[in-house]
Motif scaffolding. Structure first.
Motif, PDB file in Angstrom:
ATOM      1  N   GLN A 175       0.821  -1.239   0.026  1.00  0.00           N
ATOM      2  CA  GLN A 175       0.116  -0.198   0.061  1.00  0.00           C
ATOM      3  C   GLN A 175       1.006   1.164   0.096  1.00  0.00           C
TER       4      GLN A 175
ATOM      5  N   PHE B 112       1.832   5.006   0.984  1.00  0.00           N
ATOM      6  CA  PHE B 112       1.437   5.751   2.172  1.00  0.00           C
ATOM      7  C   PHE B 112       0.673   6.607   1.933  1.00  0.00           C
ATOM      8  N   THR B 113      -0.342   6.805   2.938  1.00  0.00           N
ATOM      9  CA  THR B 113      -1.619   7.847   2.897  1.00  0.00           C
ATOM     10  C   THR B 113      -1.402   8.769   4.268  1.00  0.00           C
TER      11      THR B 113
ATOM     12  N   GLU C 167      -3.825   9.070   6.419  1.00  0.00           N
ATOM     13  CA  GLU C 167      -4.136   8.188   7.481  1.00  0.00           C
ATOM     14  C   GLU C 167      -2.944   7.426   8.152  1.00  0.00           C
ATOM     15  N   LEU C 168      -2.097   6.776   7.227  1.00  0.00           N
ATOM     16  CA  LEU C 168      -1.168   5.877   7.813  1.00  0.00           C
ATOM     17  C   LEU C 168      -0.219   6.650   8.502  1.00  0.00           C
ATOM     18  N   GLN C 169       0.131   7.753   7.707  1.00  0.00           N
ATOM     19  CA  GLN C 169       1.283   8.637   8.183  1.00  0.00           C
ATOM     20  C   GLN C 169       0.803   9.242   9.629  1.00  0.00           C
ATOM     21  N   ASP C 170      -0.272   9.731   9.807  1.00  0.00           N
ATOM     22  CA  ASP C 170      -0.875  10.293  11.126  1.00  0.00           C
ATOM     23  C   ASP C 170      -0.813   8.999  12.183  1.00  0.00           C
ATOM     24  N   LYS C 171      -0.955   7.690  11.897  1.00  0.00           N
ATOM     25  CA  LYS C 171      -0.931   6.576  12.859  1.00  0.00           C
ATOM     26  C   LYS C 171       0.465   6.356  13.128  1.00  0.00           C
ATOM     27  N   THR C 172       1.411   6.587  12.383  1.00  0.00           N
ATOM     28  CA  THR C 172       2.646   6.118  12.403  1.00  0.00           C
ATOM     29  C   THR C 172       3.673   6.825  13.465  1.00  0.00           C
TER      30      THR C 172
ATOM     31  N   ARG D 190       9.920   0.390  10.430  1.00  0.00           N
ATOM     32  CA  ARG D 190       9.412  -0.028   9.044  1.00  0.00           C
ATOM     33  C   ARG D 190      10.697   0.194   8.139  1.00  0.00           C
TER      34      ARG D 190
ATOM     35  N   PHE E 160       6.630   8.818   5.396  1.00  0.00           N
ATOM     36  CA  PHE E 160       6.841   8.687   6.846  1.00  0.00           C
ATOM     37  C   PHE E 160       8.199   8.690   7.253  1.00  0.00           C
TER      38      PHE E 160
ATOM     39  N   ASP F 173       6.849   7.126  -0.252  1.00  0.00           N
ATOM     40  CA  ASP F 173       6.706   6.820   0.970  1.00  0.00           C
ATOM     41  C   ASP F 173       8.047   7.374   1.808  1.00  0.00           C
TER      42      ASP F 173
END
Length: 201
Positions: free
Chosen positions: A2, A4-5, A7-12, A20, A52, A75
């Protein structure tokens, strides 16, 4: 894999971002790189990017960061300059990466057998290269006591990573504050051009 979105960035978290990268390098070394449709990622990232991590690495052709960390389009940010040195333009790029675009970790990535570090150790003077190498000289003074042996040069490469990190913290109040607030981490790593392994320092 996937792309990087936001949403993913905020959760990382910063540590998850480092993990990672470590996982990606292990896949690279194990010849188990993720399958990616790069052209599809081009389309997915055409409206925005949410990397990220931000890497400050050398221009060396043997150290393509996206490949050695098994990452795709969108990414990671990758600032490349000979000897992974720090100047105002590099700092501005890293500040953009983290403060504006949301990256969670800065990695200063050096490597073994670095031509710029070797040249600095041998006090090469040539055109604009002279000015660039002057930024590595403090590491030479700090880590090389005698001749520019292969072992001494590798010690300088490690010291140069450490001193680049120090400069980022001292010369960018923005990034220093973000690190103090646990919004980002600033770490060092060195890539072995013989094995493909990245060791975080």
């Amino acid at each position: 894999m996937q792309t990087f979105t936001k949403e993913l960035q905020d959760k990382t978290s910063p540590q998850a971002a480092i993990d990672r990268l470590k996982d990606g390098n292990k896949r690279f070394v194990d010849k188990a790189a993720s399958e990616r449709d790069f052209l599809s990622q081009v389309g997915q990232t055409s409206g925005g990017q949410f990397p990220f991590a931000a890497l400050l690495s050398c221009i060396d052709s043997r150290v393509p960061a996206e490949l050695v960390f098994d990452q795709g389009i969108g990414d990671i940010f990758n600032v490349r300059v000979a000897g992974n040195i720090v100047n105002e333009d590099v700092l501005g790029s890293l500040e953009y990466s983290c403060k504006v675009a949301g990256s969670k970790v800065i990695v200063v990535l050096g490597h073994t057998k670095c031509g710029a570090v070797t040249a600095a150790c041998k006090h090469v003077e040539l055109g604009n290269i002279t000015h660039l190498l002057s930024k590595i000289q403090p590491a030479v003074s700090a880590a090389m006591g005698g001749e520019a042996t292969p072992e001494a040069i590798e010690k300088v490469a490690l010291k140069n990573i450490e001193m680049s990190i120090d400069r980022i913290r001292k010369e960018s109040p923005i990034l220093a504050e973000m690190e103090t607030n646990d919004e980002i981490k600033i770490v060092g790593a060195i890539y072995d051009v013989a094995s493909g392994v990245v060791c975080f320092t």
